[in-house]
Enzyme design. Structure first.
Site, short mmCIF file in Angstrom:
data_model
loop_
_atom_site.label_atom_id
_atom_site.label_comp_id
_atom_site.label_asym_id
_atom_site.label_seq_id
_atom_site.Cartn_x
_atom_site.Cartn_y
_atom_site.Cartn_z
N GLU A 83 92.13 -2.05 17.16
CA GLU A 83 91.49 -1.48 18.36
C GLU A 83 91.90 -0.03 18.52
OE1 GLU A 83 93.17 -0.44 21.19
OE2 GLU A 83 91.49 -0.12 22.56
N GLU A 84 93.15 0.28 18.20
CA GLU A 84 93.70 1.61 18.47
C GLU A 84 93.10 2.71 17.59
OE1 GLU A 84 95.40 2.02 20.98
OE2 GLU A 84 96.79 0.41 21.36
N HIS B 210 101.48 3.77 23.27
CA HIS B 210 101.25 4.62 22.07
C HIS B 210 102.50 5.44 21.72
CE1 HIS B 210 96.70 4.53 23.16
NE2 HIS B 210 97.23 3.34 23.01
N ASP C 267 100.93 -2.64 25.38
CA ASP C 267 99.67 -2.36 24.68
C ASP C 267 99.72 -2.84 23.24
OD1 ASP C 267 97.80 0.71 24.01
OD2 ASP C 267 97.21 -1.40 24.03
N ASP D 259 93.82 -6.06 28.10
CA ASP D 259 94.54 -5.03 27.35
C ASP D 259 95.46 -4.33 28.34
OD1 ASP D 259 93.50 -2.11 25.37
OD2 ASP D 259 95.47 -2.99 25.79
N HIS E 45 93.33 -6.94 21.94
CA HIS E 45 93.68 -6.53 20.56
C HIS E 45 95.15 -6.83 20.28
CE1 HIS E 45 95.93 -2.76 21.50
NE2 HIS E 45 95.15 -2.74 22.56
#
Ligand code: IPO
Ligand code: ZN
Ligand code: ZN
Length: 295
Positions: free
Chosen positions: A149-150, A259, A115, A177, A97
């Site tokens: 994707e998240e 994140h 990420d 990923d 992603h």
């Protein structure tokens, strides 16, 4: 069943992997500031990746790059297709992603270096190597960079559903990923969650034992589980396709900065993307052997 038949091409490809290219692209993707799926910068990163992939494929009439728009997000995905010379209706796919996120809805400061700029940079380097070799696969090969994707695997879900609906014969799917944070003792951790395919996982182990047991291209491996649909390969598994997810570390030793606004390239313990380069090598082994090893 998968077999190892492409020694010369694979060994040539492994020598061509350049970690500096991966490092540069991780930084480029981080520099958008955010690739959170609602932002304009996320859309721009996808459009720019299309341009980059088209540049790599320049002159190849068997290659096409397309933007895929979605209903469940305003962010598009991008797909590059290298049409197979002998079995064009059989697809070997690799993806990751391209969107990012930062907790607390800080959608304008989501660098997403590991990420998943790392995964996108890794598959792009694999593509660059194949084009440098003027590799022409017998089966069709596709590279995919997914939106959103998240926020629930939205881009890959829509694309995988569409492929199933059109009855596309996907021989295998590999997800990348997070490839650049060496949090554990081994290099590559094969995800063994139930929805991953044992035969494909065993083949990845065979590849690493055959091509990466020692020397310059040495790759050590282990296994890990995320115990849920933890990335885009789950979208493909849900449609009944065979999937694999080689990951950067064990689940509890993976990058703690993801994140957050701290998911930056300069915080990676592996400078110059040397960890990600190992995933580019595994990706090339996977792509060349399965797309050309047609029995
Ligand atoms: N949940 C995944 C990260 C992730 C994936 C696998 C494992 I094991 C641990 C962590 C994510 O955030 N993808 O974007
Ligand atoms: Zn994530
Ligand atoms: Zn991710």
């Amino acid at each position: 069943v998968f077999s190892i038949t492409q020694d010369a091409l694979v060994r040539q490809s492994l020598d061509l992997v350049n970690n500096r290219n991966i490092a540069n692209q991780i930084q480029q993707l981080e520099d958008y500031g955010s690739r959170y799926h609602t932002t304009n910068s996320a859309r721009q990163s996808v459009v720019d990746l299309k341009t980059k992939w088209e540049g790599l494929a320049a002159g190849r009439s068997d290659v096409s790059v397309r933007i895929v728009n979605h209903t469940s997000t305003n962010m598009p995905s991008v797909v590059m297709t290298i049409t197979g010379t002998e079995e064009p209706d059989e697809f070997v796919i690799i993806g990751g992603h391209i969107d990012s996120t930062a907790r607390g809805g800080n959608s304008n400061n989501a660098p997403g270096a590991d990420d998943n700029a790392s995964g996108i940079a890794t598959i792009t380097e694999a593509a660059r190597v194949l084009f440098t070799m003027n590799f022409k696969p017998k089966r069709t090969v596709e590279f995919m960079a997914f939106a959103a994707e998240e926020v629930g695997l939205r881009g890959s879900k829509e694309i995988a559903e569409d492929y199933k609906r059109r009855n596309v014969n996907v021989v295998s799917y590999m997800q990348l990923d997070m490839t650049n944070y060496k949090g554990s003792s081994n290099d590559v951790y094969i995800s063994t969650d139930s929805y991953n395919d044992d035969t494909l996982n065993d083949f990845l182990v065979d590849l690493m034992q055959y091509y990466n047991a020692s020397g310059t291209h040495k790759i050590t491996y282990g296994t890990s589980q995320c115990n849920y649909g933890c990335s885009d390969h789950y979208s493909w598994a849900q449609q009944g396709y065979d999937v694999a997810f080689p990951f950067e570390a064990t689940f509890n030793q993976s990058n703690p900065n993801i994140h957050t606004t701290r998911d930056t390239f300069d915080r990676s313990p592996t400078p110059n993307a040397t960890h990600a380069a190992k995933f580019a090598k595994l990706a090339l082994e996977y792509l060349i052997e399965i797309s050309n090893g047609v029995t």
